[in-house]
Motif scaffolding. Sequence first.
Motif, PDB file in Angstrom:
ATOM      1  N   GLN A 196       0.762  -1.417  -0.171  1.00  0.00           N
ATOM      2  CA  GLN A 196      -0.096   0.078   0.063  1.00  0.00           C
ATOM      3  C   GLN A 196       0.776   1.359  -0.052  1.00  0.00           C
ATOM      4  O   GLN A 196       0.629   2.284  -0.632  1.00  0.00           O
ATOM      5  N   ASN A 197       2.054   1.286   0.674  1.00  0.00           N
ATOM      6  CA  ASN A 197       2.852   2.541   0.819  1.00  0.00           C
ATOM      7  C   ASN A 197       4.292   2.801   0.221  1.00  0.00           C
ATOM      8  O   ASN A 197       4.698   3.721  -0.353  1.00  0.00           O
ATOM      9  N   GLN A 198       4.659   1.340  -0.206  1.00  0.00           N
ATOM     10  CA  GLN A 198       5.865   1.083  -1.251  1.00  0.00           C
ATOM     11  C   GLN A 198       5.614   0.882  -2.556  1.00  0.00           C
ATOM     12  O   GLN A 198       6.774   0.763  -3.323  1.00  0.00           O
ATOM     13  N   GLY A 199       4.646   0.573  -2.927  1.00  0.00           N
ATOM     14  CA  GLY A 199       4.364   0.410  -4.444  1.00  0.00           C
ATOM     15  C   GLY A 199       4.769  -1.047  -4.891  1.00  0.00           C
ATOM     16  O   GLY A 199       4.918  -1.199  -6.192  1.00  0.00           O
ATOM     17  N   ALA A 200       4.830  -1.981  -3.931  1.00  0.00           N
ATOM     18  CA  ALA A 200       5.175  -3.204  -4.395  1.00  0.00           C
ATOM     19  C   ALA A 200       3.845  -4.068  -5.206  1.00  0.00           C
ATOM     20  O   ALA A 200       2.569  -3.601  -4.651  1.00  0.00           O
ATOM     21  N   GLU A 201       4.136  -4.494  -6.225  1.00  0.00           N
ATOM     22  CA  GLU A 201       3.067  -5.408  -7.015  1.00  0.00           C
ATOM     23  C   GLU A 201       3.004  -6.801  -6.538  1.00  0.00           C
ATOM     24  O   GLU A 201       1.751  -7.418  -6.715  1.00  0.00           O
ATOM     25  N   ALA A 202       3.777  -7.403  -5.830  1.00  0.00           N
ATOM     26  CA  ALA A 202       3.790  -8.671  -5.325  1.00  0.00           C
ATOM     27  C   ALA A 202       4.714  -8.744  -4.204  1.00  0.00           C
ATOM     28  O   ALA A 202       5.787  -7.784  -3.822  1.00  0.00           O
ATOM     29  N   ILE A 203       4.495  -9.800  -3.519  1.00  0.00           N
ATOM     30  CA  ILE A 203       5.413 -10.112  -2.292  1.00  0.00           C
ATOM     31  C   ILE A 203       6.449 -11.473  -2.836  1.00  0.00           C
ATOM     32  O   ILE A 203       5.790 -12.335  -2.943  1.00  0.00           O
ATOM     33  N   MET A 204       7.703 -11.181  -2.590  1.00  0.00           N
ATOM     34  CA  MET A 204       8.579 -12.400  -2.654  1.00  0.00           C
ATOM     35  C   MET A 204       8.702 -12.905  -1.331  1.00  0.00           C
ATOM     36  O   MET A 204       9.226 -12.428  -0.398  1.00  0.00           O
ATOM     37  N   LEU A 205       8.470 -14.303  -1.288  1.00  0.00           N
ATOM     38  CA  LEU A 205       8.936 -15.142  -0.144  1.00  0.00           C
ATOM     39  C   LEU A 205      10.314 -15.296  -0.276  1.00  0.00           C
ATOM     40  O   LEU A 205      10.804 -16.463  -0.420  1.00  0.00           O
ATOM     41  N   GLY A 206      10.998 -14.368   0.504  1.00  0.00           N
ATOM     42  CA  GLY A 206      12.641 -14.693   0.465  1.00  0.00           C
ATOM     43  C   GLY A 206      13.138 -15.154   1.530  1.00  0.00           C
ATOM     44  O   GLY A 206      14.385 -15.093   1.884  1.00  0.00           O
ATOM     45  N   GLY A 207      12.274 -16.305   2.183  1.00  0.00           N
ATOM     46  CA  GLY A 207      12.575 -17.494   3.143  1.00  0.00           C
ATOM     47  C   GLY A 207      11.906 -18.550   2.852  1.00  0.00           C
ATOM     48  O   GLY A 207      10.563 -18.393   2.810  1.00  0.00           O
ATOM     49  N   THR A 208      12.534 -19.810   2.755  1.00  0.00           N
ATOM     50  CA  THR A 208      11.716 -20.868   2.287  1.00  0.00           C
ATOM     51  C   THR A 208      10.761 -21.420   3.535  1.00  0.00           C
ATOM     52  O   THR A 208       9.783 -21.749   3.206  1.00  0.00           O
ATOM     53  N   ASP A 209      11.230 -20.995   4.762  1.00  0.00           N
ATOM     54  CA  ASP A 209      10.211 -21.396   5.713  1.00  0.00           C
ATOM     55  C   ASP A 209       8.766 -20.282   5.650  1.00  0.00           C
ATOM     56  O   ASP A 209       7.766 -20.657   6.477  1.00  0.00           O
ATOM     57  N   LEU A 210       8.483 -19.535   4.988  1.00  0.00           N
ATOM     58  CA  LEU A 210       7.477 -18.639   4.667  1.00  0.00           C
ATOM     59  C   LEU A 210       6.236 -19.506   4.162  1.00  0.00           C
ATOM     60  O   LEU A 210       5.250 -18.744   4.246  1.00  0.00           O
ATOM     61  N   ALA A 211       6.769 -20.664   3.551  1.00  0.00           N
ATOM     62  CA  ALA A 211       5.727 -21.566   3.278  1.00  0.00           C
ATOM     63  C   ALA A 211       4.793 -21.964   4.600  1.00  0.00           C
ATOM     64  O   ALA A 211       3.661 -22.335   4.274  1.00  0.00           O
ATOM     65  N   LEU A 212       5.032 -21.689   5.791  1.00  0.00           N
ATOM     66  CA  LEU A 212       4.243 -21.887   6.742  1.00  0.00           C
ATOM     67  C   LEU A 212       3.269 -20.775   6.718  1.00  0.00           C
ATOM     68  O   LEU A 212       2.211 -20.859   7.865  1.00  0.00           O
ATOM     69  N   VAL A 213       3.415 -19.553   6.437  1.00  0.00           N
ATOM     70  CA  VAL A 213       2.512 -18.653   6.462  1.00  0.00           C
ATOM     71  C   VAL A 213       1.665 -18.187   5.139  1.00  0.00           C
ATOM     72  O   VAL A 213       0.754 -18.230   5.129  1.00  0.00           O
TER      73      VAL A 213
END
Length: 223
Positions: free
Chosen positions: A179-196
Amino acid sequence: MHIGLIGGIGPAATDYYYRTIISAYAERQVDLELTIVHADAPTLLGNLAADNVQQQVDIYQKLTERLVAAGAGCAVVTSIGGHFCIEPFKQVSPLPVINMIEETNEVVEKMGYRRIGILGTRTVMETKFYGGITSAAIIQPVGDHLGAVHDAYVAMAAIGEVNDRQRTVFDEACEDLLQNQGAEAIMLGGTDLALVYNEENAEFPIIDCAKIHCDAVVERAMR
């Protein structure tokens, strides 16, 4: 090809790779040959924080020699944080290394995003995925979000579980990035983020680096 995984960094990431690769082989009705060796997550995180490249390379090299003895035809580091020394490791590895950074860069280029937010360890975020994305700007969390995401991620990765407080930290960082930084998508830059997050539960576009890596491993092994 017999797949060799360097796992343990962290346990949830290893489980994700194992289950994803098993599922891909089952879908194709092909027998899977796979060996996992265990790297210590706290040791990796310590080497990552101190930029102890050679110490981690030595660990990977020793573990890869075990994979060679088991009959593996490739080495796969099941950790994005663990890729901080991937280039020097590739130079000495007794097996071909399937590099997540290179594979993700190719997929991101095809996606067409120009600004991508990133979550992960402090090093992964601050180096913007180790400078490995050439077709889009990588945007890290700002202010208190940066440290909060790092701390939540490290705690989650160490035990292989996510709690409500950690989930809130990630959600708030994503909201700010989008919303504030203009990102169009989020990169899961940690493999454990598959938990989230995954493609089914995320309320925004994600770039699942672990899934991209697993797909590349399966494709390479199937050739």
